[in-house]
Design an enzyme around this catalytic site. Structure first.
Site, PDB file in Angstrom:
ATOM      1  N   ARG A 114       7.263  -9.802   3.644  1.00  0.00           N
ATOM      2  CA  ARG A 114       6.052  -9.121   4.182  1.00  0.00           C
ATOM      3  C   ARG A 114       5.742  -9.639   5.587  1.00  0.00           C
ATOM      4  NH1 ARG A 114       4.744  -3.624   4.150  1.00  0.00           N
ATOM      5  NH2 ARG A 114       2.390  -3.362   3.765  1.00  0.00           N
ATOM      6  N   THR A 389      10.256   4.086   5.242  1.00  0.00           N
ATOM      7  CA  THR A 389      10.670   2.619   4.668  1.00  0.00           C
ATOM      8  C   THR A 389      12.139   2.961   4.141  1.00  0.00           C
ATOM      9  OG1 THR A 389       8.284   2.258   3.927  1.00  0.00           O
ATOM     10  CG2 THR A 389       9.974   1.100   2.570  1.00  0.00           C
ATOM     11  N   THR A 407      10.914  -2.287   5.354  1.00  0.00           N
ATOM     12  CA  THR A 407       9.843  -1.162   6.078  1.00  0.00           C
ATOM     13  C   THR A 407       9.604  -1.656   7.437  1.00  0.00           C
ATOM     14  OG1 THR A 407       7.834   0.015   6.140  1.00  0.00           O
ATOM     15  CG2 THR A 407       7.917  -2.171   5.129  1.00  0.00           C
ATOM     16  N   ASN A 409       7.299   0.434   8.607  1.00  0.00           N
ATOM     17  CA  ASN A 409       5.957   1.515   8.506  1.00  0.00           C
ATOM     18  C   ASN A 409       6.372   2.675   8.989  1.00  0.00           C
ATOM     19  OD1 ASN A 409       3.883   2.092   7.022  1.00  0.00           O
ATOM     20  ND2 ASN A 409       2.627   1.600   9.060  1.00  0.00           N
ATOM     21  N   ASP A 431      -1.287  -0.679   7.860  1.00  0.00           N
ATOM     22  CA  ASP A 431      -1.457  -0.915   6.181  1.00  0.00           C
ATOM     23  C   ASP A 431      -2.664  -1.563   5.800  1.00  0.00           C
ATOM     24  OD1 ASP A 431       1.021   0.619   5.484  1.00  0.00           O
ATOM     25  OD2 ASP A 431       2.244  -1.002   4.744  1.00  0.00           O
ATOM     26  N   SER A 460       0.943  -3.264   0.260  1.00  0.00           N
ATOM     27  CA  SER A 460       2.279  -2.553   0.155  1.00  0.00           C
ATOM     28  C   SER A 460       2.071  -1.677  -0.963  1.00  0.00           C
ATOM     29  CB  SER A 460       3.306  -3.466   0.485  1.00  0.00           C
ATOM     30  OG  SER A 460       4.512  -2.545   0.424  1.00  0.00           O
ATOM     31  N   SER A 461       2.957  -0.565  -0.808  1.00  0.00           N
ATOM     32  CA  SER A 461       3.268   0.086  -2.200  1.00  0.00           C
ATOM     33  C   SER A 461       4.881   0.048  -2.570  1.00  0.00           C
ATOM     34  CB  SER A 461       2.872   1.450  -2.101  1.00  0.00           C
ATOM     35  OG  SER A 461       1.627   2.002  -1.847  1.00  0.00           O
ATOM     36  N   GLY A 480       8.264   6.036   0.736  1.00  0.00           N
ATOM     37  CA  GLY A 480       7.558   6.981   0.553  1.00  0.00           C
ATOM     38  C   GLY A 480       6.194   6.826   0.533  1.00  0.00           C
ATOM     39  N   GLY A 481       5.765   5.711   1.121  1.00  0.00           N
ATOM     40  CA  GLY A 481       4.412   5.168   1.252  1.00  0.00           C
ATOM     41  C   GLY A 481       3.800   5.241  -0.182  1.00  0.00           C
TER      42      GLY A 481
HETATM   43  N1  GLY Z   1       4.328   0.346   4.789  1.00  0.00           N
HETATM   44  C1  GLY Z   1       4.883   1.006   3.680  1.00  0.00           C
HETATM   45  C2  GLY Z   1       4.297   0.025   2.565  1.00  0.00           C
HETATM   46  O1  GLY Z   1       4.610  -1.246   2.621  1.00  0.00           O
HETATM   47  O2  GLY Z   1       4.184   0.564   1.511  1.00  0.00           O
END
Ligand code: GLY
Length: 583
Positions: A114, A389, A407, A409, A431, A460-461, A480-481
């Protein structure tokens, strides 16, 4: 020459035979991998399987497997190829989570690549003089970028788990960057969304929209600067990106465009190996993403909440209701408790416990929605994150597995590439929560757990996941955020209910994230009667005019050795392949 089985969109799925399929520039032969009638336990699958968001990236992974590489080698090749041919979704300038399972010692680990906040980042860095969030600076251009983690993760995976050299693993990506790739509908659609921003930086626009126009489908995008950056990484390893000429160009380019990166930020960047989140549901083991992803804990928590319910025996409206109520509660807790585990104490034991889930279930009524306003949240601790992503899933013939979600973003990240690098800067800083309670690009709000701090990873998701049952194993995930988490939940339940990857990736989707207090549904995901039944219970149902996600899954039947791979039919650019290999 091994045979390939590309998974086609559902309506054109081909079940058997040996035929030629032409898709974009690639011609592949289709061979059904025959199931062994003997139901015996096996060491590894009959071959290997890859599903990624681009068929050229899938082919890069297949090339590495044919050279004798393992799943981890292939994962580096697929990641690097995606960075070239799907620049709208991930890249050298971005980050991700690579969930690895090594069969030899049954070890699972999440490689956390990340992005981190630069050292000069401050909590209020995106606020204007009136104290309002300057949305433009938060997502567009050099100030929006976190320190990239992807190249460090590739090097770490290759050196720690792979068998081939970094040069061999990056060769397909370098070739694709030099020779070019054809624009597809997804590239074109997402560039249309970001073109007006990218045009602010003519050198960047010249790479991705030659001549200043959004390219036509089939036009070739060549990236010679990116090829050079990748070549330097291949030759020098981690230092090839984080020190020396490339780092200098990245930092100087970002500073010249108003950013705050330094050479020390690059030199200091570290990949972290994290224990995945592990939970059980009805005899299946889930191995999934750890914080700073919010996904694994939220998925585990939702499964704990719904476990006593007979979901397959319910009407569709009741099933959606129960799942939406579980989603609502898990997203409330996600917002309250989750952030970078190196900065925030996360009560994961509590959140994943059956007792805590039982407590949450006592407020869940079958006949009525619980308004989100009735579920207390400490507004000082709400969290946020966002979207675009990519994801890929793969299994090799040894049973090694990789589930990776990557990702930059927003599409094309910050839409800015430092001159001479070909590397798009991510806009992952969005984020973080830029201001308490202020919505980010996706309407999500956040508070102090996810506030900006130097070196911190933004929440993050991304939820790369592996599910292991008695005789079947699933590898899946999606972009998909904030919806990533609920998409993976629906895919996991579908797998556990007996279905294969073609079904998981094609499921009609619905989503609840606590706030806004609504069930958001894809077009045609629910009938008018089902929507009316949910409204009767007190839900607000919002039918979106678009679909979401781009799920990629593979499944291994460990009794028969069979593999299946599928890509999401929502976009027609994915590559899902089952590869027959010599034993
Ligand atoms: N940028 C999308 C995530 O990390 O959830």
């Amino acid at each position: 020459m091994p045979g390939y089985a590309f998974a086609m969109p559902r309506d054109s799925a081909i079940q058997m035979g040996s035929i030629m399929i032409q898709r974009a520039t690639l011609i592949v032969s289709f061979t059904l991998v025959l199931a062994s009638a003997a139901a015996v336990a096996r060491q590894g699958p009959d071959g290997a399987a890859i599903s990624s968001a681009h068929e050229l990236a899938t082919e890069a992974g297949a090339e590495i497997l044919r050279q004798g590489g393992n799943a981890f080698d292939a994962a580096v090749a697929v990641s690097a190829a995606l960075a070239v041919v799907e620049p709208e979704s991930s890249g050298v300038g971005g980050g991700g989570f690579w969930l690895l399972h090594r069969s030899a010692d049954d070890r699972s680990v999440m490689v956390d690549g990340r992005e981190t906040a630069p050292a000069a980042a401050t909590r209020d860095m995106y606020l204007d003089e009136q104290g309002e969030v300057d949305r433009d600076r938060a997502v567009n251009g050099a100030l929006a970028g976190g320190i990239p983690g992807a190249p460090a993760a590739w090097v770490h995976i290759a050196e720690t788990y792979g068998t081939l050299s970094l040069s061999e693993l990056l060769a397909p990506a370098i070739r694709l960057a030099e020779e070019g790739f054809p624009v597809d509908a997804k590239y074109q659609a997402l560039l249309n969304f970001r073109a007006h921003v990218m045009l602010r930086w003519p050198e960047t626009a010249a790479i991705f929209m030659p001549g200043g126009d959004v390219p036509a489908i089939g036009d070739t995008i060549r990236q010679p600067d990116l090829a050079n950056t990748l070549r330097t990484l291949a030759e020098q390893g981690r230092d090839g990106f984080y020190r020396g000429d490339v780092a200098r160009k990245m930092v100087e380019g970002v500073q010249a465009a108003g950013g705050i990166w330094t050479l020390e930020d690059f030199a200091d960047y570290e990949v972290v190996e994290r224990e995945p989140v592990r939970t059980e549901y009805r005899g299946y083991e889930l191995i999934t993403a750890a914080p700073p992803s919010s996904g694994g804990i939220a998925i585990g928590q939702m499964l704990e909440i719904v476990e006593p319910f007979d979901l397959p025996g319910m009407s569709r409206a009741d099933r959606v209701h129960v799942l939406a109520e579980a989603m609502r509660r898990a997203y409330r807790d996600r917002a309250l408790y989750l952030g970078d585990p190196d900065f925030v104490d996360i009560p994961d034991g509590m959140l994943l416990s059956e007792h805590y889930a039982a407590g949450l279930r006592t407020t869940l009524r079958l006949d009525r929605a619980t308004p989100s306003s009735m579920l207390a949240a400490d507004p000082d601790r709400l969290g946020a994150e966002s979207a675009d992503t990519t994801h890929f899933s793969l299994i090799d013939s040894q049973g090694n597995m990789v589930s990776a979600t990557l990702t930059v973003n927003l599409p094309f990240g910050a839409a800015y590439a430092p001159p001479g690098t070909g590397v798009l800067v991510n806009n992952e800083m969005d984020d973080f929560s830029a201001k308490p309670g202020e919505p980010n690009a996706y309407g999500l709000i956040g508070f102090s757990a996810n506030a900006i701090e130097p070196h911190k990873r933004m929440l993050s998701s991304m939820s790369p996941t592996i599910v292991v049952g008695d005789d079947r194993t699933a590898v899946l995930g999606t972009p998909g955020g904030s919806r990533i988490i609920t998409m993976v939940l629906l895919g996991v339940l579908d797998f556990i209910e007996g279905n294969g990857p073609e079904s998981w990736v094609s499921l009609p989707r619905f989503h609840h994230q606590y706030l806004p207090d609504e069930i958001s549904v894809e077009p045609d995901a629910l009938t008018d009667e089902e929507i009316a039944a949910l409204e009767e219970k007190g839900h607000t149902v919002t039918v979106r005019n678009r679909t979401w996600g781009n799920m990629h899954g593979v499944m291994w039947n460990r009794r028969t050795g069979d593999l299946e791979a599928a890509h999401d039919p929502r976009w027609n650019s994915g590559g899902a392949v089952v590869i027959e290999l010599e034993h």
